[in-house]
Scaffold this motif. Structure first.
Motif, PDB file in Angstrom:
ATOM      1  N   GLY A   1      42.999  32.170  24.551  1.00  0.00           N
ATOM      2  CA  GLY A   1      43.295  33.259  25.493  1.00  0.00           C
ATOM      3  C   GLY A   1      42.361  33.334  26.683  1.00  0.00           C
TER       4      GLY A   1
ATOM      5  N   ARG B   1      36.158  44.675  29.437  1.00  0.00           N
ATOM      6  CA  ARG B   1      35.483  44.247  30.670  1.00  0.00           C
ATOM      7  C   ARG B   1      34.291  45.155  30.962  1.00  0.00           C
ATOM      8  NH1 ARG B   1      41.001  42.944  34.162  1.00  0.00           N
ATOM      9  NH2 ARG B   1      41.416  40.960  33.141  1.00  0.00           N
TER      10      ARG B   1
ATOM     11  N   GLY C   1      47.510  35.462  27.213  1.00  0.00           N
ATOM     12  CA  GLY C   1      48.227  36.227  28.230  1.00  0.00           C
ATOM     13  C   GLY C   1      48.117  35.438  29.535  1.00  0.00           C
TER      14      GLY C   1
ATOM     15  N   HIS D   1      41.435  29.943  30.726  1.00  0.00           N
ATOM     16  CA  HIS D   1      41.592  29.909  32.179  1.00  0.00           C
ATOM     17  C   HIS D   1      40.383  30.491  32.899  1.00  0.00           C
ATOM     18  CE1 HIS D   1      42.720  33.796  30.738  1.00  0.00           C
ATOM     19  NE2 HIS D   1      43.083  34.287  31.910  1.00  0.00           N
TER      20      HIS D   1
ATOM     21  N   ARG E   1      30.127  39.640  27.322  1.00  0.00           N
ATOM     22  CA  ARG E   1      30.182  40.218  28.676  1.00  0.00           C
ATOM     23  C   ARG E   1      29.181  41.355  28.896  1.00  0.00           C
ATOM     24  NH1 ARG E   1      36.603  39.944  30.367  1.00  0.00           N
ATOM     25  NH2 ARG E   1      36.775  37.683  30.225  1.00  0.00           N
TER      26      ARG E   1
ATOM     27  N   ASN F   1      39.372  39.405  21.925  1.00  0.00           N
ATOM     28  CA  ASN F   1      39.681  40.515  22.826  1.00  0.00           C
ATOM     29  C   ASN F   1      40.981  41.158  22.328  1.00  0.00           C
ATOM     30  OD1 ASN F   1      39.602  42.201  25.051  1.00  0.00           O
ATOM     31  ND2 ASN F   1      40.589  40.710  26.403  1.00  0.00           N
TER      32      ASN F   1
HETATM   33  C1  3PG Z   1      43.028  38.049  27.585  1.00  0.00           C
HETATM   34  O1  3PG Z   1      43.143  39.045  26.861  1.00  0.00           O
HETATM   35  O2  3PG Z   1      43.961  37.632  28.291  1.00  0.00           O
HETATM   36  C2  3PG Z   1      41.751  37.255  27.511  1.00  0.00           C
HETATM   37  O3  3PG Z   1      40.914  37.720  26.522  1.00  0.00           O
HETATM   38  C3  3PG Z   1      41.066  37.223  28.842  1.00  0.00           C
HETATM   39  O4  3PG Z   1      40.589  38.496  29.182  1.00  0.00           O
HETATM   40  P1  3PG Z   1      40.207  38.823  30.702  1.00  0.00           P
HETATM   41  O5  3PG Z   1      41.506  38.884  31.462  1.00  0.00           O
HETATM   42  O6  3PG Z   1      39.475  40.133  30.665  1.00  0.00           O
HETATM   43  O7  3PG Z   1      39.345  37.682  31.207  1.00  0.00           O
END
Ligand code: 3PG
Length: 389
Positions: free
Chosen positions: A149, A64, A370, A152, A120, A24
């Protein structure tokens, strides 16, 4: 924290391996990859599995798209750029051909790299749906998660698949968990956490957890103002959109005695106005706090220099603007000069600031996460990690 099962424990030759990455990555308007760190950091696991003789099927999400196909979120757009970064050819399986994935993979030799389109696009990914888990498991013999990343998230490709097939953690995942856990758990009488961010209510459990693991917790960024109001430094609170933030700040201040709230600040009526160096008592309701002043920065620098472990999330000022970048620069300089062996940073804007000032070599660990990084700072139970133990 118990260790996850490492890819070093398994033989991958002749196996179809589903490799969950977090690709991502930020893209420009014209579709250029703006920051390739997550791709570069995924390369060691890709190389390891291919060298072992596996057929490797990369899976990831980007953006997303909410469970339906959207051309602008297709990995097909950036396949060539990913190939360049990892120096390998990828056989791309179009979203329309997903049902043929197993035949495509079976028709090729070992040590071939494949990639499915954005996970997704399938509604079953985020709802962790059995049917989608079955599909992912049916195209592979073994599963490796190297997408720190996303650790969670309770999604099919993160927590679902490992219920069905043998699962391992990749090299990046291991490195992230080890380094962040070490920073959180190493006992040290002098340690500092520097935390920025806009909303206190989002950060309560993080501040509380850091307060118990670090001797000093420095509050910066957008959270500063409600903390200054809560501690009686600023009398006006009319421009605090959410009074609740002040109530929360008061509670945190009462319960955590080791918070450091900078009181000399660089303010301006807007980013285009002339900045003023103000003490907190001089701040008026229409002043915005855009950076930390030199006296407070000198206190923070001394704390950093004398610390044996340092963790940082959130730039203290608007570092992209020359007038408001001194705080970020000074904190980075102090971290660079500190003799601490543990210097960990994470979060999109923090990593961007470190790269902006060309300082990444001076950190012991820079996280690719993040939300995942913040969840680790919170000490949260992460199911994506649990399933790999
Ligand atoms: C991020 O960039 O923090 C991760 O890829 C998770 O992405 P998301 O917040 O869209 O689940």
């Amino acid at each position: 924290m118990a260790k996850i099962k490492s890819i070093k424990e398994e033989k991958f030759s002749n196996k179809k391996c589903l490799l969950r990455l977090d690709l991502n990555v930020p893209l420009s308007e014209s579709g250029e990859i703006l920051d390739d760190t997550r791709i570069i950091e995924s390369k060691p696991s890709i190389d390891y599995l291919i060298d072992q003789g596996a057929k490797v099927i990369i899976i990831s999400h980007i953006g997303r798209p909410n469970g339906k196909y959207e051309k602008k979120f297709s990995f097909k757009n950036i396949k060539d750029q990913i190939e360049n970064r990892i120096n390998r050819e990828i056989i791309f399986i179009d979203f329309d051909d997903q049902s043929k994935a197993i035949d495509i993979v079976d028709s090729k030799n070992n040590s071939t790299l494949f990639m499915l389109d954005n996970l997704r696009f399938n509604p079953g990914e985020e709802s962790n749906d059995d049917e989608f888990i079955d599909f992912l498991s049916s195209i592979s013999d073994v599963y490796v998660n190297d997408g720190f990343g996303t650790i969670h998230r309770n999604h099919a490709s993160i927590t679902g698949v490992s219920k069905k097939i043998k699962s391992f953690g990749g090299l990046l995942l291991e490195k992230e968990i080890q380094n962040i856990s070490k920073c959180m758990t190493t006992k040290s009488s002098n340690s500092i956490a520097i935390l920025g961010g806009a909303k206190i209510s989002d950060k309560i459990p993080i501040i509380e957890n850091l307060s118990s693991s670090f001797s000093d917790v420095v509050i910066t960024g957008g959270m500063l103002r409600p903390f200054l109001v809560a501690s009686g430094e600023i009398s006006n609170s009319n421009d605090i959109q959410d009074d609740n933030e002040v109530i929360v700040a008061k509670k945190i201040l009462n319960e955590n005695r080791n918070l450091f709230i900078p009181k000399q600040l660089i303010c301006a009526k807007s980013l285009d106005h002339e900045p003023e160096l103000l003490n907190s008592s001089q701040i008026e309701s229409d002043d915005n706090i855009y950076d930390i002043g030199p006296n407070s920065l000198s206190d923070i620098s001394n704390m950093i220099i004398n610390s044996n472990k340092i963790i940082w999330n959130g730039p203290p000022g608007v570092y992209e603007k020359e007038l408001f970048q001194n705080g970020t620069k000074t904190i980075i300089k102090a971290i660079v000069n500190s003799k601490s062996k543990i210097k960990v940073a994470g979060g999109g804007s923090t990593v961007a600031a470190i790269n902006y000032f060309n300082s990444s070599d001076y950190f012991s660990h820079i996280s690719t996460g993040g939300g995942a990084f913040l969840s680790m700072l919170e000490g949260k139970f992460l199911q994506g990690i649990e399933v790999l133990k």
